[in-house]
Each structure stands twice: as structure tokens, then as C-alpha cells.
Design an enzyme around this catalytic site. Structure first.
Site, PDB file in Angstrom:
ATOM      1  N   GLY A 103      39.522  69.487  62.840  1.00  0.00           N
ATOM      2  CA  GLY A 103      39.282  68.544  63.923  1.00  0.00           C
ATOM      3  C   GLY A 103      38.092  68.877  64.797  1.00  0.00           C
ATOM      4  O   GLY A 103      37.803  68.156  65.754  1.00  0.00           O
ATOM      5  N   ASN A 132      26.768  61.856  50.197  1.00  0.00           N
ATOM      6  CA  ASN A 132      27.603  62.845  50.884  1.00  0.00           C
ATOM      7  C   ASN A 132      29.002  62.278  51.145  1.00  0.00           C
ATOM      8  O   ASN A 132      29.331  61.885  52.262  1.00  0.00           O
ATOM      9  CB  ASN A 132      26.915  63.270  52.188  1.00  0.00           C
ATOM     10  CG  ASN A 132      27.545  64.490  52.798  1.00  0.00           C
ATOM     11  OD1 ASN A 132      28.678  64.839  52.494  1.00  0.00           O
ATOM     12  ND2 ASN A 132      26.801  65.128  53.675  1.00  0.00           N
ATOM     13  N   TYR A 139      33.206  60.307  58.790  1.00  0.00           N
ATOM     14  CA  TYR A 139      32.791  59.289  59.765  1.00  0.00           C
ATOM     15  C   TYR A 139      33.657  58.042  59.688  1.00  0.00           C
ATOM     16  O   TYR A 139      33.926  57.411  60.704  1.00  0.00           O
ATOM     17  CB  TYR A 139      31.306  58.945  59.592  1.00  0.00           C
ATOM     18  CG  TYR A 139      30.392  60.048  60.064  1.00  0.00           C
ATOM     19  CD1 TYR A 139      30.352  60.403  61.412  1.00  0.00           C
ATOM     20  CD2 TYR A 139      29.581  60.750  59.194  1.00  0.00           C
ATOM     21  CE1 TYR A 139      29.528  61.422  61.863  1.00  0.00           C
ATOM     22  CE2 TYR A 139      28.755  61.764  59.633  1.00  0.00           C
ATOM     23  CZ  TYR A 139      28.730  62.097  60.961  1.00  0.00           C
ATOM     24  OH  TYR A 139      27.923  63.106  61.407  1.00  0.00           O
TER      25      TYR A 139
END
Length: 141
Positions: A103, A132, A139
Site C-alpha cells: 500500500g 508495464n 493505477y
């Protein structure tokens, strides 16, 4: 200034000139991860000059787990003509391999989003290399 996070023992701080060697180390580690090591020609002197000199062009935050640096984010101000406000562009976000999945990266990203709001920014932007997959998933999450 040390900022506490939701993760016990993980803090975020704004980098200082004395962190120039550490920042360069993170940049080189990121370049290795992205298979772009030969393109990482930055030096400690250039980092010191452009991040902490008379006219800084970017800023860095460092994430630490119990005082040990485990990640960083380098960002700079941009400007949106459509929104008519400055924004933050995230150039690099990196957490060392052994510390991923805890995290820490999300905390760094969340901190920057809050910083953008606090600064009255109209946008918070970044780009990810299309190959990637781990970063794309990060994201998206």
C-alpha cells in the site's frame, strides 16, 4: 515535515537537498525496472541543481517504512489552458521491489492527489508505459 499515513510505520516527507544521492538511487532503480538503464544519465549534481537550486523545476516526496526509504515520487507543476489552473504532473513513482503490495505506492499517490487539491490544481496527471502491466494494474486499482 513528516506526514503519517494509514499504514502503521509508513510516513511521507518532502525531500531535501541532502536526499540528492537517495533520489538518484531511486531514479536508477526505476530505470533498471523499466529496462531503460542506459537512458538514466542524471547525476547527483544535476538533481541537486534542478530540484534544490535557485530555480527548482520539480519536487520529490519520499516514503519511509519505519524510517527506511522505500519509495519516492517526483512531480512538477504544469498548466491547463482549458481549465485555467495549474496542475501536478507525476513524472516518477517507484517503490522498491521488496516493499511492493503493502500500500505504500497508493499512499504516495493519495498524498499527491491531496496536495493537488490543497494547491487548487485543476488536474493531476501521469502516464504509464503501455507494456508495464503491473503498473497499469496499480493505477487502475
Amino acid at each position: 515535515m513528516l506526514v503519517s499515513t494509514r499504514i502503521k510505520g509508513f510516513t511521507i516527507r518532502h525531500a531535501e537537498e541532502k536526499d540528492s544521492a537517495l533520489i538518484l538511487w531511486f531514479v536508477k532503480e526505476l530505470a533498471i525496472y523499466e529496462k531503460l538503464e542506459e537512458e538514466a544519465v542524471a547525476t547527483e549534481e544535476l538533481i541537486r541543481e534542478h530540484l534544490f537550486g535557485e530555480d527548482p523545476v520539480a519536487e520529490v516526496i519520499i516514503g519511509e517504512d519505519r524510517g527506511n526509504p522505500v519509495g519516492f515520487a517526483l512531480y512538477f507543476q504544469n498548466y491547463s489552458t482549458f481549465v485555467g489552473k495549474p496542475g501536478i504532473y507525476l513524472e516518477d513513482l517507484y517503490v522498491i521491489t521488496e516493499q511492493r503490495g503493502k500500500g505504500f505506492g497508493k499512499c504516495l499517490l493519495t498524498y499527491l492527489a491531496k496536495l493537488a487539491v490543497d494547491r487548487g490544481c485543476g488536474r493531476f496527471e501521469w502516464a504509464v508505459l503501455d507494456w508495464n502491466e503491473p503498473s497499469l494494474k496499480f493505477y487502475e486499482s
